[in-house]
Write a protein that holds these residues in place. Structure first.
Motif, PDB file in Angstrom:
ATOM      1  N   ARG A 161       0.853  -1.185   0.000  1.00 22.15           N
ATOM      2  CA  ARG A 161       0.000   0.000   0.000  1.00 22.15           C
ATOM      3  C   ARG A 161       0.890   1.237   0.000  1.00 22.15           C
ATOM      4  O   ARG A 161       1.804   1.343   0.820  1.00 22.15           O
ATOM      5  CB  ARG A 161      -0.890  -0.006   1.247  1.00 22.15           C
ATOM      6  N   PHE A 162       0.632   2.141  -0.960  1.00 26.20           N
ATOM      7  CA  PHE A 162       1.418   3.363  -1.088  1.00 26.20           C
ATOM      8  C   PHE A 162       0.592   4.539  -0.576  1.00 26.20           C
ATOM      9  O   PHE A 162      -0.585   4.669  -0.899  1.00 26.20           O
ATOM     10  CB  PHE A 162       1.814   3.601  -2.544  1.00 26.20           C
ATOM     11  N   HIS A 184       6.258  10.062   2.178  1.00 27.52           N
ATOM     12  CA  HIS A 184       5.756   8.936   1.384  1.00 27.52           C
ATOM     13  C   HIS A 184       5.935   7.657   2.214  1.00 27.52           C
ATOM     14  O   HIS A 184       6.966   7.473   2.879  1.00 27.52           O
ATOM     15  CB  HIS A 184       6.521   8.815   0.068  1.00 27.52           C
ATOM     16  N   TYR A 185       4.918   6.795   2.153  1.00 22.69           N
ATOM     17  CA  TYR A 185       4.921   5.583   2.954  1.00 22.69           C
ATOM     18  C   TYR A 185       4.720   4.369   2.053  1.00 22.69           C
ATOM     19  O   TYR A 185       3.940   4.407   1.088  1.00 22.69           O
ATOM     20  CB  TYR A 185       3.795   5.596   3.999  1.00 22.69           C
ATOM     21  N   LEU A 186       5.438   3.276   2.378  1.00 24.70           N
ATOM     22  CA  LEU A 186       5.174   1.945   1.827  1.00 24.70           C
ATOM     23  C   LEU A 186       4.764   1.067   3.002  1.00 24.70           C
ATOM     24  O   LEU A 186       5.546   0.886   3.945  1.00 24.70           O
ATOM     25  CB  LEU A 186       6.417   1.383   1.138  1.00 24.70           C
ATOM     26  N   ILE A 187       3.534   0.533   2.942  1.00 25.56           N
ATOM     27  CA  ILE A 187       2.961  -0.184   4.077  1.00 25.56           C
ATOM     28  C   ILE A 187       2.746  -1.639   3.682  1.00 25.56           C
ATOM     29  O   ILE A 187       2.162  -1.926   2.624  1.00 25.56           O
ATOM     30  CB  ILE A 187       1.636   0.459   4.522  1.00 25.56           C
ATOM     31  N   ILE A 188       3.231  -2.559   4.519  1.00 22.91           N
ATOM     32  CA  ILE A 188       2.962  -3.996   4.392  1.00 22.91           C
ATOM     33  C   ILE A 188       2.202  -4.386   5.651  1.00 22.91           C
ATOM     34  O   ILE A 188       2.771  -4.387   6.751  1.00 22.91           O
ATOM     35  CB  ILE A 188       4.260  -4.798   4.250  1.00 22.91           C
ATOM     36  N   ASN A 189       0.911  -4.704   5.521  1.00 19.42           N
ATOM     37  CA  ASN A 189       0.075  -4.942   6.699  1.00 19.42           C
ATOM     38  C   ASN A 189       0.493  -6.194   7.459  1.00 19.42           C
ATOM     39  O   ASN A 189       0.660  -6.160   8.675  1.00 19.42           O
ATOM     40  CB  ASN A 189      -1.398  -5.044   6.286  1.00 19.42           C
ATOM     41  N   GLU A 190       0.675  -7.316   6.797  1.00 16.26           N
ATOM     42  CA  GLU A 190       1.073  -8.555   7.444  1.00 16.26           C
ATOM     43  C   GLU A 190       2.311  -9.080   6.729  1.00 16.26           C
ATOM     44  O   GLU A 190       2.228  -9.606   5.618  1.00 16.26           O
ATOM     45  CB  GLU A 190      -0.058  -9.579   7.401  1.00 16.26           C
ATOM     46  N   ALA A 191       3.455  -8.926   7.366  1.00 15.24           N
ATOM     47  CA  ALA A 191       4.719  -9.297   6.741  1.00 15.24           C
ATOM     48  C   ALA A 191       4.886 -10.813   6.745  1.00 15.24           C
ATOM     49  O   ALA A 191       4.458 -11.510   7.678  1.00 15.24           O
ATOM     50  CB  ALA A 191       5.888  -8.639   7.467  1.00 15.24           C
ATOM     51  N   THR A 192       5.510 -11.317   5.674  1.00 15.49           N
ATOM     52  CA  THR A 192       5.863 -12.729   5.565  1.00 15.49           C
ATOM     53  C   THR A 192       7.352 -12.842   5.304  1.00 15.49           C
ATOM     54  O   THR A 192       8.044 -11.842   5.100  1.00 15.49           O
ATOM     55  CB  THR A 192       5.076 -13.392   4.419  1.00 15.49           C
ATOM     56  N   LYS A 193       7.842 -14.092   5.300  1.00 19.87           N
ATOM     57  CA  LYS A 193       9.271 -14.305   5.082  1.00 19.87           C
ATOM     58  C   LYS A 193       9.686 -13.812   3.693  1.00 19.87           C
ATOM     59  O   LYS A 193      10.821 -13.387   3.499  1.00 19.87           O
ATOM     60  CB  LYS A 193       9.601 -15.802   5.215  1.00 19.87           C
ATOM     61  N   GLU A 194       8.740 -13.857   2.707  1.00 22.55           N
ATOM     62  CA  GLU A 194       9.070 -13.438   1.354  1.00 22.55           C
ATOM     63  C   GLU A 194       9.288 -11.928   1.261  1.00 22.55           C
ATOM     64  O   GLU A 194       9.835 -11.439   0.262  1.00 22.55           O
ATOM     65  CB  GLU A 194       7.955 -13.844   0.375  1.00 22.55           C
ATOM     66  N   ASP A 195       8.856 -11.163   2.264  1.00 19.28           N
ATOM     67  CA  ASP A 195       9.017  -9.711   2.238  1.00 19.28           C
ATOM     68  C   ASP A 195      10.408  -9.262   2.647  1.00 19.28           C
ATOM     69  O   ASP A 195      10.712  -8.077   2.632  1.00 19.28           O
ATOM     70  CB  ASP A 195       7.975  -9.037   3.142  1.00 19.28           C
ATOM     71  N   THR A 196      11.273 -10.206   3.032  1.00 16.55           N
ATOM     72  CA  THR A 196      12.646  -9.851   3.375  1.00 16.55           C
ATOM     73  C   THR A 196      13.382  -9.391   2.120  1.00 16.55           C
ATOM     74  O   THR A 196      13.280 -10.017   1.060  1.00 16.55           O
ATOM     75  CB  THR A 196      13.363 -11.061   3.994  1.00 16.55           C
ATOM     76  N   GLY A 197      14.111  -8.302   2.220  1.00 21.59           N
ATOM     77  CA  GLY A 197      14.864  -7.796   1.070  1.00 21.59           C
ATOM     78  C   GLY A 197      15.274  -6.355   1.276  1.00 21.59           C
ATOM     79  O   GLY A 197      15.089  -5.773   2.356  1.00 21.59           O
TER      80      GLY A 197
END
Length: 1155
Positions: A411-412, A419-432
């Motif tokens: 979500r931007f 400016h915000y980048l929002i990840i509501n529920e993080a998972t292992k794939e969001d690592t980076g």
């Protein structure tokens, strides 16, 4: 075309027709159902707008749940429409989120704004419902054409909020109305045939086909897929790339067909009647600057108007209109992105267009992203701040761009400059590694997502309680959100009146009131979602009282293993300790507690005693390290005494590690070292946890989840050039210590690579000059300077040539031994240390090379060098030669004067004269000598000044209106050639001088067009390259032009009498005016001599009243009344009077007061 008659159709043909009709009907049913639904929705919307005010739009369109991510309640939907029909697209915006009215823009394609097409085909409507706070915006397109097909975009903007969405309008060609099948076309149209014959009429089919082809041609001509206004644009295109841009702008896919049709059109160049010069096709301006749009008209009286996106522009501080002759200029001050639009200039029916492109300055990153370390399921918010509001940014993950269309996971959000980048529920794939990019900068941060790990901060302790007492089991875990269940002997415990289960923050409690024998057993707490269990035992202490008629010595009932009566109790710091010691004895014994060698008697406070019948309790509410020690209980009565010793051990989390420091850094790593804590908390330290953060950030990132046993840790994956801080936690069986002190800020940097292109530039008997280029890789640490070293050939002893770092890429090593062969190398130095050395491939012999002298005379000195008197002469003449040559200057074989200065160096000589004089003119010789070799060069200098005046100026001859003037050249020509003469004349009466000739090269001239009867004197100035002479040469005699005789003849006619009494050509007219608005009364009068004018109000003359302004211009009379009131109404008159008579005109003025 007539339809086939039904008389000739047979039963078999009817079946075939029905089957084909059914197939076609099924295909069209779906499309018709979709159209009916759309028509129903449009009818509902139309009915809702016609209903009374009480029926709100929510009755027709029920309010949908508000989208927390955007402003739209109902987004525009994609539409399928037949060509030639009308279409409406509706968008609804949530006004509850906005503080002001939003603005909406409709776009076709990427950048074509439909606002510039507002008119007959494109209409825009908007409304607002105050009850539901909903804005409704509608785009209406009438008579849709094939060219209107394509993607559209709706953009809503309100102060610091912005949202947009896309939709599609698909246009289909109209279907043929003749639904008859193919077989019907073959039927004969002759009614005389029998119905059962079933013959086919092929000749009729061919006729029908010819008619259909003609109709199709007509329809193609009528349905033009190209908008009519596009051909005017295409006629003026000069570049081939403009065809593609215009086709994309109007949604035309058949580019080849458009160009073929354009070839067939006869382009007749039409010359503009209104414009001499039109607007340029496009203008570009930087944001914040001003821009001028200019046209040139053929007639200065033509009316001109400026438009922006179809809207009329009015003069203001933003838009300034200028008229300069035939030029009309529109100046736009302080251009912003809102000024990036299409502009139009109209003169009557003629128009010219242009586009203004506003270029944004580069947007920089004011505050970068921070590294984050979260657990699975947590919410991740990456925040960055840019230099300007509303800037466009791009988010990337591991080098791949993130878009809203690809996944709904990201979500931007924009909030002003943030400016915000929002990840509501993080998972292992969001690592980076996540990056935000603008057109002027970028920022990068690392996000690490780890699995959840639950830590036990306080375990459950075993309890021993007596009947009717309360048992409390308590544990503490690291996550406040974790829930769990309690079990007794494997059976889940349910809450009741005696049993209470609570969860407050990280603490879970099981409380049992009025303990009974059946409550004894093993109790277990199991957190939900984790393979973890905490167990403790509840011991029920049953007290038996036996009656002993005789005295009984006191006894302490403690379970003391071994011979010594000493127990060891372990308690966690911060927990409550209650030590209940059963005692017996008759009579009741006296209890005494000792801590060490001191008696403990406190009955209140954090640590206190409680006495009950046959029970003595020692209670500590919150254990501390100071409570650790040996405690003794002594009971006495007349029958004897008994003692018992208890050793209390308090365990706690360890102290923070000490002396945390960074010992080494690299390009993306750093080595951290620390000392173990002084106090281990009573339990051995099992390991350490390490965290780091960027300097200035408040977010710490864990570097290890498993405890690290060593006291050295290497942190990797760091960004070079960024300041970091680190800290360490100590861990034991009780928990995690407080963090250590932060390390000093450090920056991961690496030494530079070796310098490049090291070469020897020059060598003498004792010096060597080296040159090189900077390293290919410098890094974030930059480069502080260079070290130069040398050594003799065959040895490894490098000698430093400079004590301080050299910043430039060149250095001369001095004091070298003559004749030695030396090797040289250069090392780059920065804050990280020294780089690898760059070494010369071959040794250098320290010996100077003799070079023949050579003078490099500049090209402008190969000719005569001219300067004016008083000017400065500063000449630099380079030369070559080794060793340094001897320089000698002479002037025409003689030594130079004292006012000529010479300055010599190793590579050039400077010839300098502070103020040049005529005596400095001449030929100068430069000579270079090295041993028996020499070189010479010659320079010619000429110093010039203004010439003197001409001599013997005289008038040689006078005839008619002409005079012949002659003179001699000046005595002093100023050391320069005389280039001409300037001749002036003056009337002897006025003595005002006028130039007759300029730059006259001859020493004589003829002055013409002299005035009869005047006497003239002349003067001459001489000129050279320095200018005209300061003083002129004046003629010794004058030139007199004689007059001819004049005879006066009196007039033989009688003069006409132009006198006339006043007469009003245009009388005053009754009129009505609005109160508060200036008005004027006008009339026209004629009379000679000029009549005197008197203005009257109600037969009374108007005096010097400032509210009335009377004007008289060439017979036109005007009375201006400034801001009239109701009392200014009445009868006004104008009286004109001269010596021949007078005239009067009157009118009535009515003043209306606005209601």
């Amino acid at each position: 075309m007539p339809e086939p008659s039904k008389a000739g159709t047979g039963p078999e043909e009817k079946k075939v027709e029905k089957k084909e009709e059914k197939k076609e009907e099924k295909k069209e049913e779906k499309k018709e159902e979709e159209k009916k639904e759309e028509e129903k929705e449009e009818k509902k919307e139309e009915k809702g707008s016609e209903d009374s005010k009480d029926d709100s739009l929510d009755d027709i369109h029920p309010p949908e749940p508000r989208d927390p991510e955007g402003l739209f309640i109902n987004k525009p939907q994609s539409v399928l429409v037949d060509s030639g029909k009308d279409v409406a697209v509706v968008a609804r915006v949530d006004g509850a989120q906005l503080t002001a009215k939003p603005t909406i823009k409709w776009f076709k394609g990427k950048w074509l704004e439909l606002g510039i097409k507002s008119g007959a085909r494109f209409q825009f409507k908007e409304s607002f419902d105050k009850e539901s706070k909903v804005y409704t915006f509608e785009l209406f397109i009438s008579k849709v054409a094939i060219g209107d097909r394509g993607d559209y975009r709706c953009e809503v903007t309100a102060k610091d909020k912005k949202d947009s969405c896309s939709f599609n309008i698909d246009v289909e060609a109209p279907r043929p109305t003749d639904n008859g099948n193919v077989l019907q076309a073959f039927k004969r149209t002759n009614d005389a045939k029998d119905d059962a014959a079933g013959e086919l009429d092929f000749s009729g089919l061919l006729k029908k086909r010819e008619v259909q082809v003609e109709e199709k041609k007509k329809k193609k001509d009528e349905e033009d897929p190209f908008p009519p206004e596009i051909w005017e644009l295409l006629k003026g295109v000069t570049k081939k790339s403009e065809y593609e841009r215009i086709a994309f702008q109007y949604g035309i896919t058949d580019l080849r067909g458009m160009l073929k049709r354009l070839k067939k059109i006869k382009v007749e160049p039409k010359k503009s009647e209104a414009f001499i010069r039109k607007l340029d096709p496009a203008y570009q301006v930087d944001k914040g600057n001003k821009i001028k749009l200019m046209v040139e008209l053929s007639d200065p009286d033509l009316p001109l108007k400026w438009y922006k996106n179809g809207q009329l522009i009015k003069p203001s501080a933003k838009y300034v209109f200028e008229n300069v002759g035939l030029k009309r200029i529109l100046t736009i001050q302080k251009c912003s992105l809102a000024d990036d639009a299409a502009y139009e200039c109209r003169v009557n029916d003629e128009k010219c267009f242009t586009e203004v492109f506003v270029k944004e300055p580069p947007v920089t990153i004011a505050k970068g992203l921070d590294d984050q370390q979260v657990l699975v399921g947590d919410r991740v918010v990456l925040e960055a701040e840019v230099s300007e509001e509303g800037a466009q940014v791009m988010w990337m993950k591991d080098g791949v761009e993130l878009t809203r269309e690809e996944t709904f996971k990201y979500r931007f959000k924009k909030d002003g400059k943030k400016h915000y980048l929002i990840i509501n529920e993080a998972t292992k794939e969001d690592t980076g590694r996540y990056k935000i990019m603008t057109n002027g900068g970028e920022s990068e941060a690392e996000v690490i997502v780890e699995e959840k790990q639950l830590e036990v901060l306080q375990d459950i302790a075993d309890l021993t309680v007596q009947a009717t007492e309360q048992a409390v089991f308590k544990c503490e875990v690291s996550d406040e959100k974790v829930t769990g269940r309690w079990f007794k002997n494997g059976v889940e415990v349910r809450p009741s009146k005696r049993i209470h289960i609570s969860h407050t923050g990280r603490i879970h409690k099981l409380v049992i009131d009025d303990v009974r024998p059946e409550d004894e057993g093993d109790y277990t707490f199991i957190p939900d979602g984790y393979a973890l269990s905490l167990s403790a035992k509840l011991n029920f202490l049953e007290i038996k009282v036996e009656y002993v008629p005789k005295q009984e010595p006191p006894k302490i009932h403690l379970d003391c293993s071994g011979a010594a009566k000493e127990n060891t109790l372990v308690v966690v710091a911060g927990n409550k300790l209650r030590l209940d010691v059963p005692i017996s004895g008759e009579p009741a014994p006296t209890v005494t507690w000792m801590k060490g060698d001191e008696e403990f008697t406190a009955r209140e406070g954090r640590a206190h005693l409680q006495d009950q019948k046959e029970l003595s309790s020692f209670v500590i509410e919150s254990a501390e390290r100071g409570d650790e020690g040996r405690y003794t209980i002594r009971v006495t009565n007349p029958a004897g005494e008994d003692t018992a010793t208890i050793f209390l051990k308090v365990v706690d989390v360890p102290d923070p590690p000490e002396a945390v420091r960074v010992t080494a850094v690299g390009e993306d790593w750093a080595t951290l070292v620390w000392d173990p804590p002084k106090y281990d908390g009573g339990q051995p330290v099992t390991g350490y946890l390490v965290e780091r953060k960027k300097k200035g950030s408040m977010r710490w990132m864990k570097l290890n989840f498993e405890v690290h046993t060593a006291t050295t840790f290497e942190s990797t994956r760091m960004i070079e050039g960024v300041l970091y801080e680190m800290r360490v936690f100590a861990v034991n069986a009780i928990g995690v210590s407080q963090p250590s002190h932060n390390t000093q800020p450090f920056m991961p940097i690496a030494p530079t690579s070796e310098p490049t292109h090291l070469v020897l530039e020059d060598v003498t008997d004792t010096t060597a000059t080296l040159k090189w280029r900077p390293p290919e890789r410098v890094g974030a640490g930059g480069i502080d300077g260079y070290l130069v070293e040398y050594c003799k050939e065959g040895t490894d002893e490098w000698v430093p040539a400079n004590t301080e770092l050299v910043e430039r890429c060149g250095f001369t090593v001095r004091g070298l031994p003559t004749g030695e062969k030396l090797l040289f190398r250069v090392i780059g130095v920065n804050i990280a240390g020294k780089s690898p050395p760059a070494t010369l491939a071959q040794p250098v012999t320290i010996r100077e090379i003799v070079e023949r002298p050579k003078i490099r005379l500049p090209r402008h000195l190969r000719q005569t060098y001219v300067r004016r008197v008083g000017e400065q002469v500063n000449l630099v003449i380079p030369f070559q030669g080794k060793p340094r040559p001897r320089v000698t200057w002479t002037k025409e074989g003689k030594a130079l004067g004292e006012d000529v200065h010479i300055r010599n160096s190793d590579v050039d000589t400077v010839f300098f004269i502070r103020a040049a004089a005529r005596s400095h003119s001449g030929e100068y010789e430069l000579r270079l000598e090295i041993e028996n070799m020499a070189d010479t060069a010659t320079m010619r200098l000429r110093v010039v000044e203004r010439p003197g005046p001409p001599r013997a100026v005289r008038v040689a001859e006078v005839w008619g209106f002409n005079a012949l003037l002659e003179w001699e050249p000046p005595e002093d020509d100023g050391n320069a050639e005389i280039t001409g003469y300037s001749v002036q004349k003056a009337d002897t009466r006025t003595m005002e001088w006028f130039t007759v000739y300029e730059h006259n090269r001859h020493r004589r001239c003829t002055v013409s067009e002299l005035v009869m009867g005047n006497e003239y004197r002349f003067r001459v100035f001489s000129e050279n390259l320095c200018g005209a002479s300061e003083n002129p040469g004046v003629s010794t005699n004058t030139a007199r032009i004689p007059k001819a005789e004049l005879i006066l003849k009196p007039p033989q006619f009688r003069e006409h009498d132009f006198r006339q009494a006043p007469q009003f050509l245009t009388p005053l007219v009754d009129r009505s005016a609005v109160a508060g608005y200036t008005t004027a009364l006008n009339c026209a009068v004629r009379g000679h001599p000029k009549p005197k004018v008197v203005w009257l109000k109600n037969q009374v003359a108007i005096g010097e009243d400032p509210r009335f302004l009377a004007r008289h211009s060439q017979g036109v009379l005007t009375l201006q009344i400034r801001k009239p009131g109701p009392f200014d109404g009445g009868t006004y008159g104008c009286r004109a009077i001269n010596e021949l008579g007078e005239a009067l005109t009157e009118c009535k003025l009515e003043i209306r007061v606005p209601q």
